[in-house]
Design an enzyme around this catalytic site. Structure first.
Site, PDB file in Angstrom:
ATOM      1  N   TYR A  50      14.402  17.518 -20.545  1.00 48.44           N
ATOM      2  CA  TYR A  50      14.249  18.455 -21.661  1.00 48.44           C
ATOM      3  C   TYR A  50      15.376  19.494 -21.595  1.00 48.44           C
ATOM      4  O   TYR A  50      15.230  20.600 -21.074  1.00 48.44           O
ATOM      5  CB  TYR A  50      12.885  19.159 -21.627  1.00 48.44           C
ATOM      6  CG  TYR A  50      11.694  18.231 -21.588  1.00 48.44           C
ATOM      7  CD1 TYR A  50      11.800  16.898 -21.999  1.00 48.44           C
ATOM      8  CD2 TYR A  50      10.445  18.663 -21.141  1.00 48.44           C
ATOM      9  CE1 TYR A  50      10.708  16.037 -21.948  1.00 48.44           C
ATOM     10  CE2 TYR A  50       9.355  17.812 -21.101  1.00 48.44           C
ATOM     11  CZ  TYR A  50       9.503  16.503 -21.500  1.00 48.44           C
ATOM     12  OH  TYR A  50       8.421  15.653 -21.441  1.00 48.44           O
ATOM     13  N   SER A  90       1.764  14.286 -25.583  1.00 47.79           N
ATOM     14  CA  SER A  90       1.593  14.252 -27.040  1.00 47.79           C
ATOM     15  C   SER A  90       0.111  14.158 -27.439  1.00 47.79           C
ATOM     16  O   SER A  90      -0.276  13.282 -28.213  1.00 47.79           O
ATOM     17  CB  SER A  90       2.386  13.081 -27.644  1.00 47.79           C
ATOM     18  OG  SER A  90       3.752  13.207 -27.344  1.00 47.79           O
ATOM     19  N   LEU A 146      -1.600  15.796 -29.414  1.00 47.91           N
ATOM     20  CA  LEU A 146      -1.858  16.008 -30.847  1.00 47.91           C
ATOM     21  C   LEU A 146      -1.060  15.011 -31.684  1.00 47.91           C
ATOM     22  O   LEU A 146      -0.856  15.219 -32.878  1.00 47.91           O
ATOM     23  CB  LEU A 146      -1.485  17.451 -31.232  1.00 47.91           C
ATOM     24  CG  LEU A 146      -2.279  18.530 -30.481  1.00 47.91           C
ATOM     25  CD1 LEU A 146      -1.682  19.907 -30.703  1.00 47.91           C
ATOM     26  CD2 LEU A 146      -3.748  18.484 -30.913  1.00 47.91           C
ATOM     27  N   GLY A 181       1.665  16.584 -33.463  1.00 53.95           N
ATOM     28  CA  GLY A 181       1.290  17.443 -34.591  1.00 53.95           C
ATOM     29  C   GLY A 181       0.474  16.730 -35.656  1.00 53.95           C
ATOM     30  O   GLY A 181      -0.170  17.376 -36.485  1.00 53.95           O
ATOM     31  N   LEU A 240      -2.295  15.301 -35.513  1.00 56.69           N
ATOM     32  CA  LEU A 240      -3.736  15.535 -35.436  1.00 56.69           C
ATOM     33  C   LEU A 240      -4.135  16.966 -35.805  1.00 56.69           C
ATOM     34  O   LEU A 240      -5.317  17.297 -35.785  1.00 56.69           O
ATOM     35  CB  LEU A 240      -4.238  15.205 -34.022  1.00 56.69           C
ATOM     36  CG  LEU A 240      -4.427  13.710 -33.740  1.00 56.69           C
ATOM     37  CD1 LEU A 240      -4.542  13.453 -32.231  1.00 56.69           C
ATOM     38  CD2 LEU A 240      -5.659  13.166 -34.457  1.00 56.69           C
ATOM     39  N   GLY A 296      -3.666  18.288 -38.755  1.00 55.76           N
ATOM     40  CA  GLY A 296      -4.061  18.306 -40.166  1.00 55.76           C
ATOM     41  C   GLY A 296      -3.053  19.006 -41.056  1.00 55.76           C
ATOM     42  O   GLY A 296      -3.164  18.960 -42.286  1.00 55.76           O
ATOM     43  N   LYS A 297      -2.043  19.658 -40.461  1.00 49.00           N
ATOM     44  CA  LYS A 297      -1.137  20.447 -41.319  1.00 49.00           C
ATOM     45  C   LYS A 297      -0.267  19.562 -42.211  1.00 49.00           C
ATOM     46  O   LYS A 297       0.091  19.958 -43.308  1.00 49.00           O
ATOM     47  CB  LYS A 297      -0.278  21.392 -40.479  1.00 49.00           C
ATOM     48  CG  LYS A 297       0.699  20.757 -39.527  1.00 49.00           C
ATOM     49  CD  LYS A 297       1.438  21.864 -38.774  1.00 49.00           C
ATOM     50  CE  LYS A 297       2.290  21.287 -37.654  1.00 49.00           C
ATOM     51  NZ  LYS A 297       2.884  22.335 -36.840  1.00 49.00           N
TER      52      LYS A 297
HETATM   53  N1  LIG Z   1       6.249  12.004 -20.241  1.00 55.99           N
HETATM   54  C1  LIG Z   1       6.737  11.755 -21.421  1.00 55.99           C
HETATM   55  O1  LIG Z   1       7.449  10.765 -21.641  1.00 55.99           O
HETATM   56  C2  LIG Z   1       6.421  12.707 -22.540  1.00 55.99           C
HETATM   57  C3  LIG Z   1       6.650  12.335 -23.874  1.00 55.99           C
HETATM   58  C4  LIG Z   1       6.344  13.257 -24.888  1.00 55.99           C
HETATM   59  C5  LIG Z   1       5.814  14.503 -24.530  1.00 55.99           C
HETATM   60  N2  LIG Z   1       5.615  14.828 -23.217  1.00 55.99           N
HETATM   61  C6  LIG Z   1       5.030  16.114 -22.814  1.00 55.99           C
HETATM   62  O2  LIG Z   1       3.876  16.334 -23.615  1.00 55.99           O
HETATM   63  C7  LIG Z   1       3.983  17.610 -24.270  1.00 55.99           C
HETATM   64  C8  LIG Z   1       3.301  17.542 -25.609  1.00 55.99           C
HETATM   65  O3  LIG Z   1       3.852  16.505 -26.397  1.00 55.99           O
HETATM   66  P1  LIG Z   1       4.481  16.826 -27.812  1.00 55.99           P
HETATM   67  O4  LIG Z   1       4.941  18.208 -27.770  1.00 55.99           O
HETATM   68  O5  LIG Z   1       5.404  15.748 -28.140  1.00 55.99           O
HETATM   69  O6  LIG Z   1       3.291  16.606 -28.815  1.00 55.99           O
HETATM   70  P2  LIG Z   1       1.934  17.373 -29.176  1.00 55.99           P
HETATM   71  O7  LIG Z   1       1.526  18.292 -28.119  1.00 55.99           O
HETATM   72  O8  LIG Z   1       1.048  16.266 -29.545  1.00 55.99           O
HETATM   73  O9  LIG Z   1       2.345  18.180 -30.490  1.00 55.99           O
HETATM   74  C9  LIG Z   1       3.057  19.389 -30.406  1.00 55.99           C
HETATM   75  C10 LIG Z   1       3.442  19.858 -31.788  1.00 55.99           C
HETATM   76  O10 LIG Z   1       2.273  19.906 -32.613  1.00 55.99           O
HETATM   77  C11 LIG Z   1       2.335  21.041 -33.447  1.00 55.99           C
HETATM   78  N3  LIG Z   1       1.219  21.939 -33.070  1.00 55.99           N
HETATM   79  C12 LIG Z   1       0.781  22.224 -31.837  1.00 55.99           C
HETATM   80  N4  LIG Z   1      -0.280  23.047 -31.897  1.00 55.99           N
HETATM   81  C13 LIG Z   1      -0.489  23.305 -33.196  1.00 55.99           C
HETATM   82  C14 LIG Z   1      -1.435  24.086 -33.907  1.00 55.99           C
HETATM   83  N5  LIG Z   1      -2.399  24.765 -33.270  1.00 55.99           N
HETATM   84  N6  LIG Z   1      -1.363  24.134 -35.254  1.00 55.99           N
HETATM   85  C15 LIG Z   1      -0.413  23.454 -35.911  1.00 55.99           C
HETATM   86  N7  LIG Z   1       0.521  22.680 -35.304  1.00 55.99           N
HETATM   87  C16 LIG Z   1       0.476  22.619 -33.954  1.00 55.99           C
HETATM   88  C17 LIG Z   1       3.670  21.690 -33.231  1.00 55.99           C
HETATM   89  O11 LIG Z   1       4.563  21.100 -34.160  1.00 55.99           O
HETATM   90  P3  LIG Z   1       5.758  21.980 -34.808  1.00 55.99           P
HETATM   91  O12 LIG Z   1       6.602  22.395 -33.639  1.00 55.99           O
HETATM   92  O13 LIG Z   1       6.438  21.032 -35.737  1.00 55.99           O
HETATM   93  O14 LIG Z   1       5.105  23.146 -35.482  1.00 55.99           O
HETATM   94  C18 LIG Z   1       3.999  21.264 -31.808  1.00 55.99           C
HETATM   95  O15 LIG Z   1       5.384  21.308 -31.545  1.00 55.99           O
HETATM   96  C19 LIG Z   1       5.490  17.870 -24.318  1.00 55.99           C
HETATM   97  O16 LIG Z   1       5.779  19.230 -24.513  1.00 55.99           O
HETATM   98  C20 LIG Z   1       5.927  17.331 -22.998  1.00 55.99           C
HETATM   99  O17 LIG Z   1       5.676  18.284 -21.984  1.00 55.99           O
HETATM  100  C21 LIG Z   1       5.892  13.937 -22.235  1.00 55.99           C
END
Ligand SMILES: NC(=O)c1ccc[n+]([C@@H]2O[C@H](COP(=O)([O-])OP(=O)(O)OC[C@H]3O[C@@H](n4cnc5c(N)ncnc54)[C@H](OP(=O)(O)O)[C@@H]3O)[C@@H](O)[C@H]2O)c1
Length: 323
Positions: free
Chosen positions: A59, A206, A208, A211, A213, A215-216
């Site tokens: 990252y 991931s 959510l 994002g 999940l 609903g936005k």
């Molecule tokens: N090991 C791996 O290969 C791998 C792969 C992917 C992720 N990860 C890890 O998993 C973590 C989470 O994954 P992710 O960030 O891809 O996906 P996520 O947690 O499923 O989704 C995060 C995104 O959802 C939106 N969001 C979050 N909370 C919200 C709320 N309360 N209301 C409205 N929108 C909201 C935001 O989008 P917007 O920014 O567009 O507003 C945020 O950036 C990462 O930060 C990382 O640490 C690991």
């Protein structure tokens, strides 16, 4: 009172903060978050009771690790007060780089211990899994890292990593894999069963579905146009196209119905489902690009869904995923 889960020898909140959003220009999924905003997000997570953070070398080549620990430092958090997990990038490298890059990880964490070091993916390295695991075990024995984890490992690779480490008396703490109401392959591919048998924590990445999940995007499909290309691509069948949003809408409707009952948001219900449905095996690391996201994630820890709600959400999710 907020419940805790075991991660290796440590206790953590069932929900931590994913820090991919703090990568700066390094990851093509999310726009950069300014450092002041990173600090406000981390402050909100801590205030809400979150005790751990997941980052990675990948990252931003250390950018996320530095942004996170700069924020922790400025907020007066002492090393050891929170748990920090990072990851080694295997792509195009030999296992030798695990120990070679460990000082860079330690430097990027700026005095905060590397409590959990994860092999970011099972493939991509020029070295065997055995060599990668040996290097991690040496770092563990030397006290450079507090625990060994893997990421994106299938059941067979996870079992092998566990066995290779166990032969050296080192526990495999965790496997970080994608799990959410829109990604439940761990239930079919043996990862969940093996994790329970081996006492390995599954860290849901991931949670959510990036994002989807929340609903936005269902409320405002036009807003998906501004999402980065890579994110839209990865969203796939359950992501951001009109068809994908139509496909997943019944699940969002159900999340909303449950949210109303609890005075919560669909996001919080999706997270509460994840850390409730699978019992103690699964913890989650939602990412946040805004303070409100971290506040919602932290408060979801205290949202207890009934057995019936957990099952109904699972049923609707199954129908959506099969549809
Ligand atoms: N090991 C791996 O290969 C791998 C792969 C992917 C992720 N990860 C890890 O998993 C973590 C989470 O994954 P992710 O960030 O891809 O996906 P996520 O947690 O499923 O989704 C995060 C995104 O959802 C939106 N969001 C979050 N909370 C919200 C709320 N309360 N209301 C409205 N929108 C909201 C935001 O989008 P917007 O920014 O567009 O507003 C945020 O950036 C990462 O930060 C990382 O640490 C690991």
């Amino acid at each position: 009172m907020t419940s805790t889960r075991r991660l290796g020898t440590r206790q953590i909140t069932p929900i931590g903060l994913g820090c991919m959003q703090f990568a700066g220009r390094g990851v093509n999924l999310y726009p950069p978050v300014p450092q002041e905003e990173v600090q406000a997000i981390v402050a909100a997570a801590l205030k809400g009771g979150i005790t751990w953070f997941d980052t990675a070398e990948m990252y931003g080549g250390g950018g996320s690790e530095r942004a996170l620990t700069t924020a922790l430092h400025n907020l007066g958090v002492r090393p050891g007060e929170v748990l920090v997990a990072s990851k080694w990038t295997p792509f195009g490298r030999t296992a030798r780089s695990i120990e070679k890059t460990a000082p860079q990880r330690v430097a990027a964490l700026q005095g905060y211990p590397l409590d959990l070091h994860q092999i970011h993916a099972p493939g991509g390295s020029f070295s065997s899994l055995a060599r990668q695991v040996d290097a991690m075990a040496r770092l563990y024995r030397a006290g450079t890292i507090g625990g060994v984890g893997v990421s994106n490992f299938g059941a067979a690779a996870m079992e092998r990593a566990h066995a290779l480490l166990a032969a050296q008396g080192v526990p495999l703490v965790s496997n970080q894999v994608q799990i959410s109401l829109l990604h439940r392959s761990v239930e079919r591919d043996g990862v969940l069963t093996a994790a329970r048998r081996l006492d390995v924590t599954l860290i849901a990445s991931s949670p959510l579905r990036s994002g989807a999940l929340t609903g936005k995007f269902h409320d405002n499909p036009g807003s998906t146009a501004s999402l980065r290309g890579m994110r839209r691509l990865l969203g796939g069948r359950y992501g951001y196209s009109r068809r994908a949003l139509d496909r997943t809408r019944p699940l969002i409707d159900e999340l909303r119905a449950v949210a109303v009952v609890h005075g919560a948001t669909p996001t919080q219900v999706a997270l509460a489902w994840l850390v409730g449905y699978y019992g103690d095996t699964v913890v989650a690391i939602p990412g946040a690009s805004k303070v409100r996201h971290a506040e919602e994630a932290a408060a979801a820890v205290d949202l207890a869904l009934s057995g019936r709600e957990l099952e109904t959400l699972a049923e609707v999710s199954t129908r959506v995923l099969r549809g």
